[in-house]
Design a protein around this motif. Structure first.
Motif, short mmCIF file in Angstrom:
data_model
loop_
_atom_site.label_atom_id
_atom_site.label_comp_id
_atom_site.label_asym_id
_atom_site.label_seq_id
_atom_site.Cartn_x
_atom_site.Cartn_y
_atom_site.Cartn_z
N VAL A 178 97.38 96.92 59.73
CA VAL A 178 97.64 96.70 58.30
C VAL A 178 98.77 95.69 58.15
O VAL A 178 98.65 94.71 57.40
CB VAL A 178 98.00 98.02 57.59
N LEU A 179 99.86 95.92 58.89
CA LEU A 179 101.01 95.03 58.79
C LEU A 179 100.64 93.59 59.18
O LEU A 179 100.90 92.65 58.42
CB LEU A 179 102.13 95.54 59.71
N TRP A 180 100.01 93.45 60.36
CA TRP A 180 99.68 92.09 60.83
C TRP A 180 98.68 91.41 59.92
O TRP A 180 98.77 90.21 59.67
CB TRP A 180 99.15 92.14 62.26
N THR A 181 97.71 92.18 59.41
CA THR A 181 96.72 91.58 58.50
C THR A 181 97.40 91.09 57.23
O THR A 181 97.13 89.98 56.77
CB THR A 181 95.63 92.61 58.13
N THR A 182 98.31 91.90 56.68
CA THR A 182 99.01 91.50 55.46
C THR A 182 99.78 90.21 55.70
O THR A 182 99.64 89.24 54.94
CB THR A 182 100.00 92.61 55.04
N LEU A 199 99.35 78.72 53.18
CA LEU A 199 99.02 77.42 53.80
C LEU A 199 97.80 76.79 53.12
O LEU A 199 97.83 75.61 52.75
CB LEU A 199 98.76 77.60 55.30
N LEU A 200 96.74 77.60 52.96
CA LEU A 200 95.52 77.05 52.36
C LEU A 200 95.76 76.65 50.91
O LEU A 200 95.31 75.60 50.47
CB LEU A 200 94.37 78.05 52.46
N LEU A 227 98.09 82.65 55.72
CA LEU A 227 96.87 81.86 55.54
C LEU A 227 96.73 81.43 54.09
O LEU A 227 96.44 80.28 53.79
CB LEU A 227 95.64 82.70 55.95
N PHE A 228 96.96 82.39 53.18
CA PHE A 228 96.82 82.10 51.75
C PHE A 228 97.79 81.00 51.33
O PHE A 228 97.40 80.03 50.67
CB PHE A 228 97.07 83.38 50.94
N SER A 240 99.45 87.97 58.13
CA SER A 240 98.58 86.85 58.47
C SER A 240 97.85 86.33 57.24
O SER A 240 97.74 85.12 57.03
CB SER A 240 97.56 87.27 59.52
N PHE A 241 97.35 87.28 56.42
CA PHE A 241 96.59 86.85 55.25
C PHE A 241 97.47 86.08 54.29
O PHE A 241 97.06 85.06 53.74
CB PHE A 241 95.96 88.06 54.54
N PHE A 242 98.72 86.54 54.12
CA PHE A 242 99.61 85.83 53.20
C PHE A 242 99.97 84.44 53.72
O PHE A 242 100.00 83.48 52.95
CB PHE A 242 100.86 86.65 52.89
#
Lengths: 164, 352
Positions: free
Chosen positions: A12-16, A25-26, A22-23, A18-20
């Protein structure tokens, strides 16, 4: 089965995180330029279409105007031609009249001249005739008065005629 | 002549795809083949093949990244214990056969979960697991794809799209015109970045999950933790953007007698939670179910202990993989669509 539906907090921590990342940067480096480029291009396409439509209308308007102008020009040309013809007719008729008048004047002049010349000629002829008559008369007289008797006769007759 | 050559090429292409799938599924089998001997070795006697164990093991997260066969990358283990942080490589566990003595405790790997051997103390496992490595690879892939597409837009400003850009543009436009705009309305632009990120993140990870060997092999979008994060993002996006009208509907509903309001609040709270909860379960269940079906079909070969069953299994797996290709895109679409829909209802202007 229980482990399948129990969220793993590390993930959960790493996904949060990483997703942020990614978000962010993109969003900054991809979506922003991509969306603005797409919007910009769509706007330019729409603009171009509108412009093309406007140009078409303008073209139609110009064609109409041209046609109207052409029609007007034709009408004007007709009027001008008509007037020119009138003027020409006028000029021709004027010229004819002038020519007539001139001709009449010339004829008159000629007639006067002819009369004059005739008079002169007649006077001349008269003179000639008179001269000739006198010469003839002289010659006749000369012949008639060649002898003495006749001369006396004439003198006597003339004397008779003279009344004092 | 011309027509028949097209037909031939179509058949040829179909065959190519079929062959690719055959290879993909064939790669799965050695991974299974190695399960049995190890189990035999462990117990000394022949153990019955348990498909459910194997399947769950493949669906769950792991501290190793299997490439195929016996080859597997060890991954870093990061433990936040009651005494401090521990970082070491998972190779010390030797696939659960060995314990590792760290600075504070001795750890062992049971069913691919790190535990403290003597049971004292507590730990939170923050390891870089297979799913996280897979996620980071997908993130790198997404960054490569979309940064290059973005640079293509800068380079070819005002021109028609080309190459990868022309492949991605219809999908981006699909997200905008069929997901965001009709559901959110004229304020859609603010939500485009998060919807696009969500859509492509789910989609690419669904696709990576379909590949049975190295770059794939993980089950990221079929993991409840990942779908939980995604749905919590939806929950926050919906409720942080909710307008006056949305909150008024939740807390002071007109036309509802005041004595019902407490009950109303409970129902609304359940509604607020259940919407993203359904998203979480839907994505998790769809992707996991796909993986379970494919793995079950492969397991049939080992359950029947017959190579004769392989063609049947492979044929069904090919069918399922094709279906999963559709599901991969469909679930990404549904997740993003429903997120857009929930945002749309939260920011909708009063209309009665």
């Amino acid at each position: 089965m229980n482990s399948l539906v129990t969220p793993d907090w590390g993930l959960v921590l790493w996904t949060t995180v990483s997703f942020f990342v990614l978000f962010l940067l993109l969003a900054k480096f991809a979506w922003k330029p991509i969306m603005s480029a797409i919007t910009e291009r769509e706007r330019s396409i729409e603009d171009s279409l509108l412009k093309a439509e406007a140009a078409k209308e303008e073209m139609a308007r110009l064609t109409n105007e041209n046609e109207a102008l052409l029609k007007q020009a034709r009408a004007e040309r007709d009027v001008i031609l008509h007037e020119a013809k009138k003027v020409k007719d006028q000029i021709v008729s004027d010229a004819k009249e002038t020519a007539h008048k001139e001709a009449a004047r010339m004829i008159e002049l000629a007639r006067v001249e002819i009369n004059n010349q005739k008079a002169i000629a007649m006077a001349d002829v008269k003179n000639q005739v008179a001269t000739l008559s006198l010469e003839i008369a002289e010659k006749v007289l000369k012949q008639q008065l060649a002898d003495q008797k006749k001369q006396d006769e004439l003198v006597s007759q003339l004397l008779k005629e003279v009344k004092l | 002549m011309y027509k028949s050559s097209i037909l031939k090429s179509k058949i040829f292409r179909g065959l190519q795809i079929f062959c690719v799938f055959l290879t993909l599924t064939a790669f799965l089998t050695p991974a299974f083949a190695q399960e049995k001997p190890t189990q035999e070795l462990e117990n000394g006697t022949e153990k019955k093949f348990e498909p459910s164990e194997v399947i769950l093991e493949h669906i769950a997260d792991s501290h190793y990244f299997h490439i195929g066969g016996e080859i597997a990358f060890p991954l870093p283990v990061i433990l936040y214990t009651d005494k401090g942080l521990e970082i070491f490589s998972s190779e010390h566990f030797d696939h659960g056969h060995a314990n590792y003595a760290g600075k504070y405790h001795t750890y062992s790997l049971v069913n691919d979960k790190v535990t403290i051997t003597d049971g004292s103390g507590s730990l939170t496992d923050l390891s870089i697991t297979r799913n996280i490595v897979s996620m980071w690879m997908s993130i790198i892939l997404l960054l490569i794809i979309f940064l290059s597409v973005a640079s293509a837009y800068k380079k070819r400003e005002g021109q028609a799209p080309k190459g990868l850009q022309s492949f991605m543009e219809p999908i981006i436009l699909f997200v905008r015109d069929d997901i965001a705009r009709p559901n959110i309305g004229y304020k859609y632009q603010r939500f485009m970045p998060v919807l696009l990120t969500m859509f492509f993140f789910i989609w690419i990870n669904n696709l990576i999950g379909l590949v049975p060997f190295f770059p794939g092999g993980s089950n990221l979008t079929g993991n409840i933790a990942v779908t939980l994060v995604l749905s919590v993002i939806t929950l926050f996006m919906v409720n942080l953007n909710g307008n006056k009208h949305y909150w008024a509907h939740v807390f002071i509903p007109a036309d509802v007698p005041k004595w019902i309001w407490p009950l109303w609040w409970v129902i609304e709270l359940v509604g607020i939670i259940s919407k993203p909860f359904a998203l979480m379960i839907r994505l998790f269940a769809n992707i996991t179910a796909g993986h379970i079906i494919v793995l079950s079909l492969i397991s049939l070969i080992f359950v029947f202990k017959s190579i004769a069953i392989a063609p049947v299994s492979v044929a069904f797996v090919v069918f399922m993989d094709v279906l999963e290709l559709l599901v991969a895109a469909l679930q990404a679409f549904i997740f993003t669509l429903l997120t857009a829909l929930f945002i749309g209802t939260a920011i909708e202007e009063a209309h009665h």
